[in-house]
Design a protein around this motif. Sequence first.
Motif, PDB file in Angstrom:
ATOM      1  N   ASP A 266       0.836  -1.210   0.000  1.00 11.04           N
ATOM      2  CA  ASP A 266       0.000   0.000   0.000  1.00 11.04           C
ATOM      3  C   ASP A 266       0.867   1.255   0.000  1.00 11.04           C
ATOM      4  OD1 ASP A 266      -2.353  -1.389  -0.066  1.00 11.04           O
ATOM      5  OD2 ASP A 266      -2.811  -1.149   2.068  1.00 11.04           O
ATOM      6  N   ASP A 267       1.918   1.239   0.817  1.00 11.23           N
ATOM      7  CA  ASP A 267       2.831   2.389   0.856  1.00 11.23           C
ATOM      8  C   ASP A 267       3.513   2.579  -0.491  1.00 11.23           C
ATOM      9  OD1 ASP A 267       2.218   2.965   3.463  1.00 11.23           O
ATOM     10  OD2 ASP A 267       4.008   2.008   4.322  1.00 11.23           O
ATOM     11  N   ASP A 268       3.929   1.465  -1.099  1.00 11.14           N
ATOM     12  CA  ASP A 268       4.573   1.555  -2.410  1.00 11.14           C
ATOM     13  C   ASP A 268       3.611   2.123  -3.458  1.00 11.14           C
ATOM     14  OD1 ASP A 268       6.919   0.544  -1.441  1.00 11.14           O
ATOM     15  OD2 ASP A 268       6.622  -1.507  -2.211  1.00 11.14           O
ATOM     16  N   ARG A 269       2.366   1.622  -3.463  1.00  8.93           N
ATOM     17  CA  ARG A 269       1.372   2.127  -4.409  1.00  8.93           C
ATOM     18  C   ARG A 269       1.101   3.613  -4.168  1.00  8.93           C
ATOM     19  NH1 ARG A 269      -3.302  -1.326  -3.335  1.00  8.93           N
ATOM     20  NH2 ARG A 269      -1.996  -2.994  -2.602  1.00  8.93           N
ATOM     21  N   ARG A 270       0.971   3.984  -2.922  1.00  8.70           N
ATOM     22  CA  ARG A 270       0.709   5.380  -2.566  1.00  8.70           C
ATOM     23  C   ARG A 270       1.880   6.261  -3.001  1.00  8.70           C
ATOM     24  NH1 ARG A 270      -0.019   4.756   2.778  1.00  8.70           N
ATOM     25  NH2 ARG A 270      -2.038   3.798   2.430  1.00  8.70           N
ATOM     26  N   ASN A 271       3.097   5.796  -2.745  1.00  8.71           N
ATOM     27  CA  ASN A 271       4.287   6.568  -3.135  1.00  8.71           C
ATOM     28  C   ASN A 271       4.407   6.679  -4.654  1.00  8.71           C
ATOM     29  OD1 ASN A 271       5.091   7.126  -0.529  1.00  8.71           O
ATOM     30  ND2 ASN A 271       6.383   5.306  -0.360  1.00  8.71           N
TER      31      ASN A 271
ATOM     32  N   ARG B  58       1.914   6.578  -6.788  1.00 11.95           N
ATOM     33  CA  ARG B  58       0.853   7.485  -7.202  1.00 11.95           C
ATOM     34  C   ARG B  58       1.253   8.932  -6.932  1.00 11.95           C
ATOM     35  NH1 ARG B  58      -3.706   6.986  -3.748  1.00 11.95           N
ATOM     36  NH2 ARG B  58      -3.218   4.789  -3.805  1.00 11.95           N
ATOM     37  N   ARG B  59       1.833   9.179  -5.767  1.00  9.80           N
ATOM     38  CA  ARG B  59       2.290  10.537  -5.441  1.00  9.80           C
ATOM     39  C   ARG B  59       3.372  11.003  -6.412  1.00  9.80           C
ATOM     40  NH1 ARG B  59       2.716   9.900   1.084  1.00  9.80           N
ATOM     41  NH2 ARG B  59       0.506  10.248   1.530  1.00  9.80           N
ATOM     42  N   GLU B  60       4.300  10.107  -6.730  1.00 12.60           N
ATOM     43  CA  GLU B  60       5.390  10.464  -7.644  1.00 12.60           C
ATOM     44  C   GLU B  60       4.839  10.764  -9.049  1.00 12.60           C
ATOM     45  OE1 GLU B  60       8.847  11.691  -8.903  1.00 12.60           O
ATOM     46  OE2 GLU B  60       8.454  11.150  -6.811  1.00 12.60           O
ATOM     47  N   LYS B  61       3.896   9.927  -9.513  1.00 17.16           N
ATOM     48  CA  LYS B  61       3.281  10.178 -10.820  1.00 17.16           C
ATOM     49  C   LYS B  61       2.534  11.511 -10.809  1.00 17.16           C
ATOM     50  CE  LYS B  61       1.194   6.889 -13.098  1.00 17.16           C
ATOM     51  NZ  LYS B  61       0.323   5.751 -13.451  1.00 17.16           N
ATOM     52  N   ASN B  62       1.826  11.779  -9.723  1.00 22.03           N
ATOM     53  CA  ASN B  62       1.089  13.038  -9.611  1.00 22.03           C
ATOM     54  C   ASN B  62       2.052  14.219  -9.583  1.00 22.03           C
ATOM     55  OD1 ASN B  62      -0.912  14.871  -9.253  1.00 22.03           O
ATOM     56  ND2 ASN B  62      -1.323  14.401  -7.122  1.00 22.03           N
ATOM     57  N   ARG B  63       3.149  14.087  -8.862  1.00 21.32           N
ATOM     58  CA  ARG B  63       4.157  15.152  -8.789  1.00 21.32           C
ATOM     59  C   ARG B  63       4.746  15.423 -10.174  1.00 21.32           C
ATOM     60  NH1 ARG B  63       7.403  12.885  -4.993  1.00 21.32           N
ATOM     61  NH2 ARG B  63       5.932  13.516  -3.393  1.00 21.32           N
ATOM     62  N   ALA B  64       5.048  14.350 -10.905  1.00 24.07           N
ATOM     63  CA  ALA B  64       5.620  14.500 -12.242  1.00 24.07           C
ATOM     64  C   ALA B  64       4.593  15.141 -13.195  1.00 24.07           C
ATOM     65  CB  ALA B  64       6.066  13.141 -12.788  1.00 24.07           C
ATOM     66  N   ALA B  65       3.333  14.732 -13.092  1.00 23.69           N
ATOM     67  CA  ALA B  65       2.287  15.307 -13.952  1.00 23.69           C
ATOM     68  C   ALA B  65       2.099  16.792 -13.634  1.00 23.69           C
ATOM     69  CB  ALA B  65       0.969  14.555 -13.756  1.00 23.69           C
ATOM     70  N   ALA B  66       2.129  17.142 -12.368  1.00 24.10           N
ATOM     71  CA  ALA B  66       1.985  18.555 -11.976  1.00 24.10           C
ATOM     72  C   ALA B  66       3.164  19.371 -12.502  1.00 24.10           C
ATOM     73  CB  ALA B  66       1.890  18.670 -10.461  1.00 24.10           C
ATOM     74  N   GLN B  67       4.352  18.801 -12.450  1.00 22.63           N
ATOM     75  CA  GLN B  67       5.546  19.496 -12.940  1.00 22.63           C
ATOM     76  C   GLN B  67       5.456  19.706 -14.457  1.00 22.63           C
ATOM     77  OE1 GLN B  67       9.162  17.441 -11.962  1.00 22.63           O
ATOM     78  NE2 GLN B  67      10.439  19.224 -12.325  1.00 22.63           N
TER      79      GLN B  67
END
Length: 120
Positions: A28-33, A35-44
Motif C-alpha cells: 500500500d505504501d509503495d502504491r501510494r508513493n 501514485r504521489r510520484e506520478k502526480n508530482r511528475a504530472a503537476a511538474q
Amino acid sequence: MSAAGLSGAFLHRSADLHVLPECEEDEDDDRRNKRREKNRAAAQRSRKKQTQRADRLHEEYECLEQENLLLRKEVQTLTEEQRRLTEALKAHEPLCLIMHCSAGLMSHTRMELLSGGLPR
C-alpha cells in the motif's frame, strides 16, 4: 463460552481484521508513493507547459505591439502625404487650364445632349 468470553473473542477478531500484514502495508505504501510520484511528475509537466504557453503568448504580444507601432507610423506618414497632396491640388486648381477647359467642354457637351444634338 460465556457471553463475556464471546464478546472478548469477537473484539479480538475484529481488531485483527484492521491490522494488515506487514507485506500488505508495504505494498500500500509503495502504491501510494508511486501514485504521489506520478502526480508530482504530472503537476511538474503541467506547470512547465503553462510556463511555455505564457512565454509564447508574451513573445506574440511583443511582435504584435511592434507591428502595431509600425502600422501607426505608416498611417501617420500616409495621412501627412494625403494632406500635402490635397493642399497642392487646391493650390493648383485656380491655375489649371485643363480643369477649366474640361469643365467648359463638359458643360458644352451636356448642353448639346440636352438640346438633342450629338457632340462632334
